[in-house]
Design a protein around this motif. Structure first.
Motif, PDB file in Angstrom:
ATOM      1  N   ILE A 145       7.860   7.994   1.847  1.00 37.00           N
ATOM      2  CA  ILE A 145       6.473   7.542   2.013  1.00 37.00           C
ATOM      3  C   ILE A 145       5.755   8.406   3.039  1.00 37.00           C
ATOM      4  CG2 ILE A 145       5.030   5.641   2.852  1.00 37.00           C
ATOM      5  CD1 ILE A 145       7.256   3.752   1.715  1.00 37.00           C
ATOM      6  N   ASP A 146       6.417   8.681   4.163  1.00 29.19           N
ATOM      7  CA  ASP A 146       5.823   9.532   5.205  1.00 29.19           C
ATOM      8  C   ASP A 146       5.530  10.932   4.671  1.00 29.19           C
ATOM      9  OD1 ASP A 146       5.896   7.516   7.101  1.00 29.19           O
ATOM     10  OD2 ASP A 146       7.866   8.081   7.866  1.00 29.19           O
TER      11      ASP A 146
ATOM     12  N   THR B 270       0.834  -1.203   0.000  1.00 30.09           N
ATOM     13  CA  THR B 270       0.000   0.000   0.000  1.00 30.09           C
ATOM     14  C   THR B 270       0.868   1.253   0.000  1.00 30.09           C
ATOM     15  OG1 THR B 270      -1.685  -1.198   1.245  1.00 30.09           O
ATOM     16  CG2 THR B 270      -1.869   1.195   1.192  1.00 30.09           C
ATOM     17  N   ALA B 271       1.929   1.228   0.808  1.00 31.58           N
ATOM     18  CA  ALA B 271       2.848   2.370   0.878  1.00 31.58           C
ATOM     19  C   ALA B 271       3.571   2.560  -0.448  1.00 31.58           C
ATOM     20  CB  ALA B 271       3.854   2.149   2.002  1.00 31.58           C
ATOM     21  N   THR B 272       4.004   1.457  -1.051  1.00 30.93           N
ATOM     22  CA  THR B 272       4.705   1.534  -2.343  1.00 30.93           C
ATOM     23  C   THR B 272       3.799   2.109  -3.420  1.00 30.93           C
ATOM     24  OG1 THR B 272       6.069  -0.373  -1.774  1.00 30.93           O
ATOM     25  CG2 THR B 272       5.912   0.190  -4.104  1.00 30.93           C
ATOM     26  N   GLU B 273       2.563   1.625  -3.453  1.00 31.40           N
ATOM     27  CA  GLU B 273       1.599   2.107  -4.458  1.00 31.40           C
ATOM     28  C   GLU B 273       1.322   3.594  -4.276  1.00 31.40           C
ATOM     29  OE1 GLU B 273      -2.968   1.129  -5.980  1.00 31.40           O
ATOM     30  OE2 GLU B 273      -2.062  -0.030  -4.353  1.00 31.40           O
ATOM     31  N   LEU B 274       1.217   4.028  -3.027  1.00 38.43           N
ATOM     32  CA  LEU B 274       0.942   5.439  -2.746  1.00 38.43           C
ATOM     33  C   LEU B 274       2.027   6.341  -3.305  1.00 38.43           C
ATOM     34  CD1 LEU B 274      -0.711   7.628  -1.155  1.00 38.43           C
ATOM     35  CD2 LEU B 274       0.869   7.212   0.746  1.00 38.43           C
ATOM     36  N   VAL B 275       3.285   6.013  -3.017  1.00 35.67           N
ATOM     37  CA  VAL B 275       4.378   6.894  -3.422  1.00 35.67           C
ATOM     38  C   VAL B 275       4.609   6.837  -4.938  1.00 35.67           C
ATOM     39  CG1 VAL B 275       6.303   5.267  -3.120  1.00 35.67           C
ATOM     40  CG2 VAL B 275       6.682   7.696  -2.706  1.00 35.67           C
ATOM     41  N   LEU B 276       4.359   5.680  -5.557  1.00 38.46           N
ATOM     42  CA  LEU B 276       4.552   5.564  -7.008  1.00 38.46           C
ATOM     43  C   LEU B 276       3.463   6.290  -7.796  1.00 38.46           C
ATOM     44  CD1 LEU B 276       5.781   1.867  -7.437  1.00 38.46           C
ATOM     45  CD2 LEU B 276       7.110   3.977  -7.692  1.00 38.46           C
ATOM     46  N   ASN B 277       2.360   6.606  -7.142  1.00 38.61           N
ATOM     47  CA  ASN B 277       1.291   7.375  -7.779  1.00 38.61           C
ATOM     48  C   ASN B 277       1.306   8.842  -7.353  1.00 38.61           C
ATOM     49  OD1 ASN B 277       0.130   5.255  -9.286  1.00 38.61           O
ATOM     50  ND2 ASN B 277      -0.892   4.474  -7.451  1.00 38.61           N
TER      51      ASN B 277
ATOM     52  N   GLU C  49       1.807  12.479   4.533  1.00 40.49           N
ATOM     53  CA  GLU C  49       1.516  13.733   5.238  1.00 40.49           C
ATOM     54  C   GLU C  49       0.956  14.780   4.288  1.00 40.49           C
ATOM     55  OE1 GLU C  49       3.816  17.062   8.008  1.00 40.49           O
ATOM     56  OE2 GLU C  49       4.903  15.291   7.291  1.00 40.49           O
ATOM     57  N   LYS C  50       1.539  14.843   3.092  1.00 38.92           N
ATOM     58  CA  LYS C  50       1.103  15.846   2.117  1.00 38.92           C
ATOM     59  C   LYS C  50      -0.313  15.574   1.628  1.00 38.92           C
ATOM     60  CE  LYS C  50       2.797  18.484  -1.808  1.00 38.92           C
ATOM     61  NZ  LYS C  50       3.937  18.704  -2.739  1.00 38.92           N
ATOM     62  N   GLN C  51      -0.627  14.284   1.437  1.00 35.98           N
ATOM     63  CA  GLN C  51      -1.961  13.912   0.951  1.00 35.98           C
ATOM     64  C   GLN C  51      -2.947  13.648   2.082  1.00 35.98           C
ATOM     65  OE1 GLN C  51      -1.857  10.813  -2.005  1.00 35.98           O
ATOM     66  NE2 GLN C  51      -0.132  11.701  -3.107  1.00 35.98           N
TER      67      GLN C  51
END
Length: 571
Positions: free
Chosen positions: A377-378, A311-318, A382-384
């Motif tokens: 990732i953090d 989930t963390a990987t997908e978040l940052v790659l998008n 935080e930004k989103q």
């Protein structure tokens, strides 16, 4: 990440449903308090031993412990070094006393020795810490299924919680004991299978001995640390001293464990059950850590993800930081490829100091790259304004299971982790319901019939199940789930253990002094924990068990000097 197919679903569903249905059916119709809260005092020593182990071995054990070893090596096993010592003390002191007084909960003894307010305070301290821990034991397996099923954590917390509530409320203590025997069998078989699969997936020329050598060269096989450095959380001394006090309090005063052996047929059965646990628990934890180390060795030959939380990987790659993350992935790949040369040199008998140093350096670089990824990732989260966990220790083992085990065995290993969650949570809910019923409800209301007491206990168990689900729904991952549970326990256990030690060994200290000292001590311990968290002092959480115990004893003795007229309530 591969998705479960029908074979995995069948293995998982049949295993879990069989345990729930069997436990509910076998223990239906408990009509009196003796049957419902103490299982009719029919448990044999092996049932007690397995039940005690199952209560402690939650899903967190099988999620977090391999991840702990993957990151930090075998040193965590030192945490359990005090357990055999604690088992002997409990068998000699606690069990004979509880049996002689015919108590339903450990806290009944405190009213006999001190007074009602001390009993009530201690019971409330237990309810607070165990209620929080029960929520975490539900939250841990929800993480797994959120990855496997793609469901949200809120839904999974509710489903898992109610699954446990069904048979715990239905059958009481005997339902917990009966189901835990079968859950431990599933757990033992599953972990053994996982271990042999991991070793078989290593390259053909890598024997188990060579795998241990590689782990040793990477600093993962260091078991004993005799230093007195408080910066090292897990040392021989913190395990022997802090661990002994933690285990004494957990197994001797925590109702979730006390209730397991109070169901024994006799003192001898209770003692044999605990000694069985003391002899088997440390080797079991050693083996689970070794599984994590073997996963580490596996990823020395197979490239690991930059972060094990998909989930963390997908978040940052998008996100807008995708290019930065991809650069880190490339850096990790380059480091992995260069490390392969050094590992090949090492296993080809070129195990020079420079080779070992190169492997260690490569792993250090990999860890630094991983830490940079976590910061990224953090930053995105935080930004989103999105809640996502960058710390991936608890995802290491489940990632390996889902991506590397054959069909059917994935379902079995998921059943292992969920069985552990159910067994631990059921014990906790059973103990929370019992303590609320006996120490608060019964003691502070008019005389109730057997039927009314059983009904009240079921409703209190159900209510604590709902509270645990609520805690699970708001839980955040700490550095590591298994550490979070132990931290929560350490904040309360030392104080509670000190109260019992005063009851056993300081006969001149009376109720008012202990009550006041316990309140003061709890405030001090929480303050020490917060000061440590903010790095104002350096006191690892394991030492809180020792410190809390000593402080409450000292303050009680001092206060008692000023209350000469406080009268002792005799047994």
């Amino acid at each position: 990440m591969q998705i479960l197919n029908w074979i995995d679903w069948v293995v998982l569903a049949v295993t879990l449903l069989a345990i729930v249905i069997y436990g509910t059916w076998q223990t239906r119709g408990s009509k009196n308090v003796q049957d419902y809260l103490k299982g009719g005092n029919t448990s044999k020593w092996w049932t007690i031993g397995l039940s005690v182990m199952a209560t402690q071995a939650s899903a967190i054990t099988f999620l977090s412990t391999p991840g702990q070893a993957y990151n930090d090596g075998m040193g965590f096993v030192q945490f359990y070094f005090g357990l055999p010592i604690a088992m002997i003390v409990i068998c000699m002191v606690f069990i004979p006393l509880y049996h002689r007084l015919k108590v339903y909960t450990a806290y009944e003894f405190l009213e006999n020795r001190f007074d009602l307010k001390t009993r009530t305070l201690t019971a409330i301290l237990f309810l607070i810490q165990r209620g929080l821990s029960a929520g975490i034991t539900i939250f841990a397996p929800a993480i797994i299924l959120s990855i496997v099923l793609g469901w949200d954590l809120l839904t999974l917390n509710i489903v898992i919680g109610f699954l446990v509530i069904i048979y715990t409320v239905s059958g009481g203590t005997r339902a917990v004991n009966v189901t835990q025997k079968h859950q431990m069998i599933v757990i033992f078989v599953g972990m053994l299978v996982a271990f042999f699969i991991i070793v078989s997936k290593l390259p053909q020329d890598i024997t188990f001995t060579k795998a241990l050598d590689i782990a040793g060269a990477s600093g993962k096989m260091k078991i004993l640390d005799f230093s007195f450095n408080l910066n090292n959380r897990y040392t021989f001394w913190s395990g022997i001293i802090g661990g002994t006090f933690l285990m004494l309090s957990y197994f001797g005063t925590d109702q979730s464990q006390v209730q397991r052996y109070l169901s024994g047929k006799s003192v001898k059965e209770m003692q044999l059950g605990l000694l069985f646990n003391g002899l088997l628990k440390v080797p079991m934890q050693f083996f689970i850590l070794l599984v994590g180390v073997m996963v580490f060795v596996f990823y020395q030959f197979n490239e690991a993800p930059l972060n094990f939380n998909p989930t963390a990987t997908e978040l940052v790659l998008n996100s807008e930081f995708a290019s930065d993350y991809i650069k880190l992935q490339e850096a990790q790949k380059d480091n992995f490829e260069s490390k392969q040369i050094e590992i090949k040199n090492f296993i080809n008998s070129e195990a020079s100091e420079s080779t070992i140093e190169s492997i260690s350096k490569a792993n250090h670089i990999s860890k630094n790259i991983s830490n940079e990824a976590k910061l990224l990732i953090d930053k995105v989260a935080e930004k989103q304004n999105i809640k996502v966990e960058s710390n991936d220790k608890d995802y290491v083992f489940i990632h390996f299971i889902l991506n590397n085990l054959p069909r059917g065995l994935i379902g079995l290993l998921l059943a292992v982790i969920l069985s552990a969650a159910m067994s631990s949570t059921s014990s906790e809910l059973n103990a929370l319901g019992s303590t609320t019923t006996i120490d608060l409800y019964k003691r502070n209301t008019k005389e109730k019939t057997e039927e009314q007491m059983v009904k009240a206990s079921k409703w209190f168990t159900f209510a604590w199940g709902i509270i645990a689900i609520c805690v699970a729904c708001v839980a955040n991952l700490a550095e590591n789930l298994i550490q979070l549970v132990n931290i929560i326990g350490s904040i309360f256990y030392g104080n509670v253990l000190g109260i019992f030690f005063i009851a056993f060994f300081f006969k001149y200290v009376k109720g008012h002094a202990v009550f006041m000292a316990a309140i003061i001590t709890q405030i001090i311990v929480i303050s020490l924990f917060l000061l440590n968290e903010h790095e104002i002092i350096n006191l690892p959480f394991l030492w809180l068990n020792f410190v809390g115990c000593i402080i409450v004893i000292a303050i009680s003795c001092i206060i008692q000097l000023f209350y000469k007229n406080d009268k002792k309530i005799t047994t």
